[in-house]
Scaffold this motif. Sequence first.
Motif, PDB file in Angstrom:
ATOM      1  N   GLY A   3      -0.282  -0.347  14.918  1.00  0.00           N
ATOM      2  CA  GLY A   3       0.541  -0.427  13.631  1.00  0.00           C
ATOM      3  C   GLY A   3       0.354  -0.183  12.718  1.00  0.00           C
ATOM      4  N   LEU A   4      -0.892   0.698  12.438  1.00  0.00           N
ATOM      5  CA  LEU A   4      -1.447   1.063  10.725  1.00  0.00           C
ATOM      6  C   LEU A   4      -0.430   2.315  10.540  1.00  0.00           C
ATOM      7  CD1 LEU A   4      -5.137   0.174  10.919  1.00  0.00           C
ATOM      8  CD2 LEU A   4      -2.765  -0.769   9.590  1.00  0.00           C
ATOM      9  N   THR A   5      -0.066   3.604  11.909  1.00  0.00           N
ATOM     10  CA  THR A   5       0.803   4.242  11.746  1.00  0.00           C
ATOM     11  C   THR A   5       1.717   4.013  11.547  1.00  0.00           C
ATOM     12  OG1 THR A   5       1.519   4.069  14.373  1.00  0.00           O
ATOM     13  CG2 THR A   5      -0.484   4.987  14.165  1.00  0.00           C
ATOM     14  N   LYS A  60      12.017  -7.552  10.797  1.00  0.00           N
ATOM     15  CA  LYS A  60      10.769  -8.682  11.761  1.00  0.00           C
ATOM     16  C   LYS A  60      10.013  -7.950  12.551  1.00  0.00           C
ATOM     17  CE  LYS A  60      13.833 -11.985  13.436  1.00  0.00           C
ATOM     18  NZ  LYS A  60      14.615 -12.328  14.878  1.00  0.00           N
ATOM     19  N   ALA A  61      10.474  -6.587  12.332  1.00  0.00           N
ATOM     20  CA  ALA A  61       9.419  -5.596  12.529  1.00  0.00           C
ATOM     21  C   ALA A  61       8.398  -5.511  12.108  1.00  0.00           C
ATOM     22  CB  ALA A  61       9.555  -4.323  13.007  1.00  0.00           C
ATOM     23  N   ASP A  62       8.138  -5.445  10.850  1.00  0.00           N
ATOM     24  CA  ASP A  62       7.985  -5.077   8.942  1.00  0.00           C
ATOM     25  C   ASP A  62       6.603  -6.477   9.151  1.00  0.00           C
ATOM     26  OD1 ASP A  62       8.599  -2.940   9.485  1.00  0.00           O
ATOM     27  OD2 ASP A  62      10.178  -3.048   7.306  1.00  0.00           O
ATOM     28  N   GLU A  63       7.450  -7.311   9.326  1.00  0.00           N
ATOM     29  CA  GLU A  63       6.688  -8.528   9.241  1.00  0.00           C
ATOM     30  C   GLU A  63       5.672  -9.036  10.611  1.00  0.00           C
ATOM     31  OE1 GLU A  63       9.402 -11.873   9.019  1.00  0.00           O
ATOM     32  OE2 GLU A  63       9.677 -11.179   7.015  1.00  0.00           O
ATOM     33  N   LYS A  64       6.142  -8.525  11.730  1.00  0.00           N
ATOM     34  CA  LYS A  64       4.687  -8.404  12.497  1.00  0.00           C
ATOM     35  C   LYS A  64       3.723  -7.585  12.145  1.00  0.00           C
ATOM     36  CE  LYS A  64       4.475  -7.870  17.832  1.00  0.00           C
ATOM     37  NZ  LYS A  64       5.473  -7.929  18.915  1.00  0.00           N
ATOM     38  N   LEU A  65       4.064  -5.852  11.942  1.00  0.00           N
ATOM     39  CA  LEU A  65       3.175  -5.323  11.453  1.00  0.00           C
ATOM     40  C   LEU A  65       1.921  -5.830  10.217  1.00  0.00           C
ATOM     41  CD1 LEU A  65       5.994  -1.816  11.774  1.00  0.00           C
ATOM     42  CD2 LEU A  65       3.698  -2.815  13.815  1.00  0.00           C
ATOM     43  N   GLN A  66       2.866  -6.230   9.325  1.00  0.00           N
ATOM     44  CA  GLN A  66       2.075  -6.550   8.048  1.00  0.00           C
ATOM     45  C   GLN A  66       0.620  -7.987   9.149  1.00  0.00           C
ATOM     46  OE1 GLN A  66       2.038  -5.837   5.521  1.00  0.00           O
ATOM     47  NE2 GLN A  66       0.680  -7.037   4.136  1.00  0.00           N
ATOM     48  N   VAL A  67       1.045  -8.615  10.047  1.00  0.00           N
ATOM     49  CA  VAL A  67       0.517  -9.975  10.968  1.00  0.00           C
ATOM     50  C   VAL A  67      -0.649  -9.244  10.967  1.00  0.00           C
ATOM     51  CG1 VAL A  67       0.817 -11.605  12.001  1.00  0.00           C
ATOM     52  CG2 VAL A  67       1.963 -11.566  10.391  1.00  0.00           C
ATOM     53  N   PHE A  72      -6.590  -7.356  11.309  1.00  0.00           N
ATOM     54  CA  PHE A  72      -7.590  -6.319  11.090  1.00  0.00           C
ATOM     55  C   PHE A  72      -8.269  -6.189   9.983  1.00  0.00           C
ATOM     56  CE2 PHE A  72      -8.714  -1.607  11.250  1.00  0.00           C
ATOM     57  CZ  PHE A  72      -8.973  -2.055  11.992  1.00  0.00           C
ATOM     58  N   ILE A  73      -7.706  -6.446   8.914  1.00  0.00           N
ATOM     59  CA  ILE A  73      -8.099  -6.584   7.500  1.00  0.00           C
ATOM     60  C   ILE A  73      -9.088  -7.107   7.640  1.00  0.00           C
ATOM     61  CG2 ILE A  73      -8.388  -6.698   5.176  1.00  0.00           C
ATOM     62  CD1 ILE A  73      -5.391  -5.451   5.163  1.00  0.00           C
ATOM     63  N   ASN A  74      -9.006  -8.399   8.087  1.00  0.00           N
ATOM     64  CA  ASN A  74      -9.858  -9.881   8.689  1.00  0.00           C
ATOM     65  C   ASN A  74     -10.864  -9.889   9.161  1.00  0.00           C
ATOM     66  OD1 ASN A  74      -8.134 -11.592   6.196  1.00  0.00           O
ATOM     67  ND2 ASN A  74      -7.206 -12.096   7.934  1.00  0.00           N
ATOM     68  N   MET A  75     -10.484  -9.489  10.458  1.00  0.00           N
ATOM     69  CA  MET A  75     -11.496  -9.052  10.841  1.00  0.00           C
ATOM     70  C   MET A  75     -12.904  -8.047  10.812  1.00  0.00           C
ATOM     71  SD  MET A  75     -11.232  -6.577  14.838  1.00  0.00           S
ATOM     72  CE  MET A  75     -10.621  -5.213  14.668  1.00  0.00           C
ATOM     73  N   MET A  76     -12.238  -6.396  10.518  1.00  0.00           N
ATOM     74  CA  MET A  76     -13.061  -5.726   9.556  1.00  0.00           C
ATOM     75  C   MET A  76     -14.310  -6.683   8.523  1.00  0.00           C
ATOM     76  SD  MET A  76     -12.995  -2.735  10.307  1.00  0.00           S
ATOM     77  CE  MET A  76     -13.300  -2.118   9.497  1.00  0.00           C
ATOM     78  N   ILE A  77     -13.107  -7.741   7.821  1.00  0.00           N
ATOM     79  CA  ILE A  77     -14.424  -8.619   7.249  1.00  0.00           C
ATOM     80  C   ILE A  77     -15.318  -9.144   7.140  1.00  0.00           C
ATOM     81  CG2 ILE A  77     -14.139  -9.994   4.740  1.00  0.00           C
ATOM     82  CD1 ILE A  77     -11.115  -9.015   3.526  1.00  0.00           C
ATOM     83  N   GLU A  78     -14.784  -9.674   8.266  1.00  0.00           N
ATOM     84  CA  GLU A  78     -15.693 -10.640   8.685  1.00  0.00           C
ATOM     85  C   GLU A  78     -16.997 -10.089   9.805  1.00  0.00           C
ATOM     86  OE1 GLU A  78     -13.531 -12.871  11.697  1.00  0.00           O
ATOM     87  OE2 GLU A  78     -12.698 -13.840  10.804  1.00  0.00           O
TER      88      GLU A  78
END
Length: 361
Positions: A3-5, A60-67, A72-78
């Motif tokens: 999703g980050l691409t 909807k696709a943008d919202e899904k990618l945002q989620v 991913f950001i939360n996982m990196m922070i943890e």
Amino acid sequence: MPGLTVTAMEREEMRIAAIRKRMSERASRNQNPRMRVIGVDVAGLDAQIAEKKAMHHDNKADEKLQVQREQFINMMIEQREQEELETKRKEAAALKETWNEQLAAPKNQVAKMADPVKPEECGLSALQRFNGEDRSKYSRQRLQKEQVKSWTKQQMAERQAKANEEVDEMKRYAQYLVMIGDRRAQLEAEEGGDVKKRAMFLKEQNLALAEEVAAIKAAEVEAEKSARDAEIEFSMNDPFLCEDTSVALAADGRIRRDHFKGFSKDQTMTFYQENEKMIAAKAGAGSQEDLEWSAHQQHVRNILDVEDAQLKAQARDINLAHRKMLEEQMQSERARKQEAAAERFGKLDDSFYENFGCSHR
């Protein structure tokens, strides 16, 4: 994550471009009064509905990618927090182990010199490292040098491989030339007799052709020489080019003006002889005429001298009379100026008073 691409900015630009296109189409429809006042643009409405559905699907696709991005950001922070906790735990364990070693050492048996300070192992209170400083400078420089060294070695290896390949190619080409030469020698050896016969035949043909060409060139040179001699002979004997004076004589002995080329040598010599006789005759009778002509010129000169002297005397008399007249005019002018200067303030003489009482009245 896949999703980050895809960036949201690209979709936003696409959405803005679609809005601009829709507004342009709407403006073009509004400019047509028939489409503006008659009926409903069904095709335009359908296009708007399809565009809104596609936009909703994209949102909807943008919202899904945002989620997914936020997860991913939360996982990196943890993960970063876990690494920091692990680092702190290791530092606390190392500090505790150091304390235990110090406690186990006998009293007053400490080392004379402590271990060197390691800034990466010190805290902020040790003033050995600070927030914002580049702690990875030396390691980064070392990695860069190693990378440049690796690139240099790679380029050297590539150039060496290219040079080796060129050398191999030259060797293969040399072997190919040797093979061609051997094959040609073999073919020539097989065809030796025929080749020699053909060479001899070609030699004979070439000799015959050379003799023929030499004969043709010699004939051309001879013909050119003959033509040149004929031309010179014609030029030397042609009456027109040589300006023969005899062509001007007609059958009846008269001279034709259109063919006149000048006098002949005999006629020219006759003219010279006649001129010499005339000069001699004039020289004999010229002495008396010269004396008479000299006397006439002297008489004319005398008359001219007398006339010139008379003209000069007359001019001198005229100049003297004119000069005398100018002097008289100058004297009268001076007298007039003196009288005017004396009478400029007015003057009453006796004659003015003598006239009183003599009137006729």
